[in-house]
Design a protein around this motif. Structure first.
Motif, PDB file in Angstrom:
ATOM      1  N   ARG A  23      -2.798  -3.556  58.729  1.00 27.76           N
ATOM      2  CA  ARG A  23      -3.807  -2.563  58.374  1.00 27.76           C
ATOM      3  C   ARG A  23      -3.278  -1.536  57.372  1.00 27.76           C
ATOM      4  O   ARG A  23      -3.987  -1.112  56.471  1.00 27.76           O
ATOM      5  CB  ARG A  23      -4.293  -1.848  59.631  1.00 27.76           C
ATOM      6  CG  ARG A  23      -5.347  -0.793  59.351  1.00 27.76           C
ATOM      7  CD  ARG A  23      -5.786  -0.132  60.616  1.00 27.76           C
ATOM      8  NE  ARG A  23      -6.473  -1.106  61.455  1.00 27.76           N
ATOM      9  CZ  ARG A  23      -6.987  -0.827  62.632  1.00 27.76           C
ATOM     10  NH1 ARG A  23      -6.892   0.388  63.132  1.00 27.76           N
ATOM     11  NH2 ARG A  23      -7.597  -1.756  63.327  1.00 27.76           N
ATOM     12  N   TYR A  24      -2.030  -1.136  57.536  1.00 24.34           N
ATOM     13  CA  TYR A  24      -1.476  -0.075  56.697  1.00 24.34           C
ATOM     14  C   TYR A  24      -0.517  -0.588  55.631  1.00 24.34           C
ATOM     15  O   TYR A  24       0.172   0.193  54.994  1.00 24.34           O
ATOM     16  CB  TYR A  24      -0.803   0.981  57.577  1.00 24.34           C
ATOM     17  CG  TYR A  24      -1.801   1.634  58.504  1.00 24.34           C
ATOM     18  CD1 TYR A  24      -2.771   2.490  58.021  1.00 24.34           C
ATOM     19  CD2 TYR A  24      -1.794   1.347  59.867  1.00 24.34           C
ATOM     20  CE1 TYR A  24      -3.702   3.064  58.857  1.00 24.34           C
ATOM     21  CE2 TYR A  24      -2.724   1.923  60.719  1.00 24.34           C
ATOM     22  CZ  TYR A  24      -3.670   2.777  60.205  1.00 24.34           C
ATOM     23  OH  TYR A  24      -4.602   3.344  61.032  1.00 24.34           O
ATOM     24  N   ALA A  48       0.172  -1.481  52.172  1.00 27.74           N
ATOM     25  CA  ALA A  48      -0.468  -1.200  50.881  1.00 27.74           C
ATOM     26  C   ALA A  48      -0.194  -2.284  49.841  1.00 27.74           C
ATOM     27  O   ALA A  48      -0.661  -2.167  48.704  1.00 27.74           O
ATOM     28  CB  ALA A  48      -0.005   0.155  50.357  1.00 27.74           C
ATOM     29  N   ASN A  70      -1.002  -5.551  50.395  1.00 25.89           N
ATOM     30  CA  ASN A  70      -1.985  -6.615  50.603  1.00 25.89           C
ATOM     31  C   ASN A  70      -3.344  -5.998  50.908  1.00 25.89           C
ATOM     32  O   ASN A  70      -3.455  -5.130  51.768  1.00 25.89           O
ATOM     33  CB  ASN A  70      -1.570  -7.514  51.769  1.00 25.89           C
ATOM     34  CG  ASN A  70      -0.255  -8.202  51.508  1.00 25.89           C
ATOM     35  OD1 ASN A  70      -0.151  -8.979  50.577  1.00 25.89           O
ATOM     36  ND2 ASN A  70       0.744  -7.899  52.304  1.00 25.89           N
ATOM     37  N   TYR A  71      -4.351  -6.476  50.213  1.00 25.77           N
ATOM     38  CA  TYR A  71      -5.704  -5.968  50.422  1.00 25.77           C
ATOM     39  C   TYR A  71      -6.663  -7.122  50.677  1.00 25.77           C
ATOM     40  O   TYR A  71      -6.491  -8.207  50.139  1.00 25.77           O
ATOM     41  CB  TYR A  71      -6.192  -5.187  49.199  1.00 25.77           C
ATOM     42  CG  TYR A  71      -5.520  -3.862  49.031  1.00 25.77           C
ATOM     43  CD1 TYR A  71      -6.046  -2.720  49.606  1.00 25.77           C
ATOM     44  CD2 TYR A  71      -4.338  -3.745  48.321  1.00 25.77           C
ATOM     45  CE1 TYR A  71      -5.428  -1.490  49.473  1.00 25.77           C
ATOM     46  CE2 TYR A  71      -3.707  -2.527  48.181  1.00 25.77           C
ATOM     47  CZ  TYR A  71      -4.253  -1.415  48.756  1.00 25.77           C
ATOM     48  OH  TYR A  71      -3.644  -0.209  48.631  1.00 25.77           O
ATOM     49  N   SER A  72      -7.665  -6.836  51.470  1.00 27.43           N
ATOM     50  CA  SER A  72      -8.701  -7.812  51.757  1.00 27.43           C
ATOM     51  C   SER A  72     -10.047  -7.102  51.719  1.00 27.43           C
ATOM     52  O   SER A  72     -10.215  -6.052  52.339  1.00 27.43           O
ATOM     53  CB  SER A  72      -8.471  -8.438  53.129  1.00 27.43           C
ATOM     54  OG  SER A  72      -9.493  -9.357  53.424  1.00 27.43           O
ATOM     55  N   PHE A  73     -10.987  -7.653  50.974  1.00 26.00           N
ATOM     56  CA  PHE A  73     -12.302  -7.053  50.816  1.00 26.00           C
ATOM     57  C   PHE A  73     -13.384  -8.035  51.250  1.00 26.00           C
ATOM     58  O   PHE A  73     -13.272  -9.230  50.998  1.00 26.00           O
ATOM     59  CB  PHE A  73     -12.564  -6.680  49.352  1.00 26.00           C
ATOM     60  CG  PHE A  73     -11.601  -5.684  48.803  1.00 26.00           C
ATOM     61  CD1 PHE A  73     -11.821  -4.330  48.988  1.00 26.00           C
ATOM     62  CD2 PHE A  73     -10.475  -6.085  48.124  1.00 26.00           C
ATOM     63  CE1 PHE A  73     -10.930  -3.401  48.494  1.00 26.00           C
ATOM     64  CE2 PHE A  73      -9.579  -5.168  47.623  1.00 26.00           C
ATOM     65  CZ  PHE A  73      -9.803  -3.817  47.807  1.00 26.00           C
ATOM     66  N   ILE A 108     -11.146  -3.123  42.355  1.00 17.03           N
ATOM     67  CA  ILE A 108     -10.305  -4.268  42.721  1.00 17.03           C
ATOM     68  C   ILE A 108      -9.298  -4.558  41.610  1.00 17.03           C
ATOM     69  O   ILE A 108      -8.142  -4.891  41.884  1.00 17.03           O
ATOM     70  CB  ILE A 108     -11.162  -5.497  43.072  1.00 17.03           C
ATOM     71  CG1 ILE A 108     -11.902  -5.239  44.387  1.00 17.03           C
ATOM     72  CG2 ILE A 108     -10.310  -6.757  43.173  1.00 17.03           C
ATOM     73  CD1 ILE A 108     -12.852  -6.323  44.806  1.00 17.03           C
ATOM     74  N   ILE A 164      -6.530  -1.995  42.058  1.00 16.54           N
ATOM     75  CA  ILE A 164      -5.747  -2.315  43.256  1.00 16.54           C
ATOM     76  C   ILE A 164      -4.836  -3.512  43.004  1.00 16.54           C
ATOM     77  O   ILE A 164      -3.678  -3.530  43.429  1.00 16.54           O
ATOM     78  CB  ILE A 164      -6.690  -2.605  44.452  1.00 16.54           C
ATOM     79  CG1 ILE A 164      -7.405  -1.349  44.902  1.00 16.54           C
ATOM     80  CG2 ILE A 164      -5.948  -3.251  45.602  1.00 16.54           C
ATOM     81  CD1 ILE A 164      -6.509  -0.301  45.497  1.00 16.54           C
ATOM     82  N   SER A 165      -5.337  -4.508  42.298  1.00 12.50           N
ATOM     83  CA  SER A 165      -4.566  -5.738  42.108  1.00 12.50           C
ATOM     84  C   SER A 165      -3.319  -5.524  41.256  1.00 12.50           C
ATOM     85  O   SER A 165      -2.372  -6.299  41.348  1.00 12.50           O
ATOM     86  CB  SER A 165      -5.443  -6.833  41.501  1.00 12.50           C
ATOM     87  OG  SER A 165      -5.807  -6.503  40.178  1.00 12.50           O
ATOM     88  N   SER A 205      -0.565  -4.442  43.964  1.00 13.18           N
ATOM     89  CA  SER A 205      -0.455  -5.131  45.245  1.00 13.18           C
ATOM     90  C   SER A 205       0.019  -6.567  45.023  1.00 13.18           C
ATOM     91  O   SER A 205      -0.118  -7.113  43.930  1.00 13.18           O
ATOM     92  CB  SER A 205      -1.783  -5.124  45.986  1.00 13.18           C
ATOM     93  OG  SER A 205      -2.740  -5.849  45.264  1.00 13.18           O
ATOM     94  N   VAL A 260      -4.542  -9.933  46.886  1.00  8.70           N
ATOM     95  CA  VAL A 260      -5.887  -9.385  47.061  1.00  8.70           C
ATOM     96  C   VAL A 260      -6.782 -10.535  47.501  1.00  8.70           C
ATOM     97  O   VAL A 260      -6.833 -11.573  46.843  1.00  8.70           O
ATOM     98  CB  VAL A 260      -6.439  -8.765  45.754  1.00  8.70           C
ATOM     99  CG1 VAL A 260      -7.874  -8.320  45.929  1.00  8.70           C
ATOM    100  CG2 VAL A 260      -5.571  -7.610  45.297  1.00  8.70           C
TER     101      VAL A 260
END
Length: 85
Positions: free
Chosen positions: A21-22, A24, A26-29, A66, A69-70, A73, A76
């Motif tokens: 969750r925390y 930073a 890796n992100y998932s949308f 996005i 962010i990419s 990270s 994504v």
């Protein structure tokens, strides 16, 4: 699956969840560009027919976000949700 009697499986899952969750890097949308669906499947959790569709402005803002962010990270993920064909 065999585990030691004193092994805290729930604690391990909570720790892994919080780490993901925390994190930073890796992100998932999940993106719902539309909820426009006219099938009315009996198993669907949505009630009634809603014909909300994402505006072009919101779509551009999401794309820009996005893209930003990419750049910082390592991964994504994007899941498209909503609206049947």
């Amino acid at each position: 699956m065999l585990v030691e009697d004193d092994f805290d499986e729930i604690g391990l899952l909570k720790t892994k969840n919080n780490m993901a969750r925390y994190d930073a890097s890796n992100y998932s949308f999940t993106i719902a560009p539309t909820m426009e669906c006219n099938f009315g499947c009996p198993y669907c959790f949505e009630e009634g027919f809603r014909y909300n569709t994402m505006t072009d402005e919101i779509s551009a803002q999401i794309t820009s976000f996005i893209n930003r962010i990419s750049l910082k990270s390592s991964s994504v993920g994007v899941c498209w949700y909503g609206g049947e064909p």
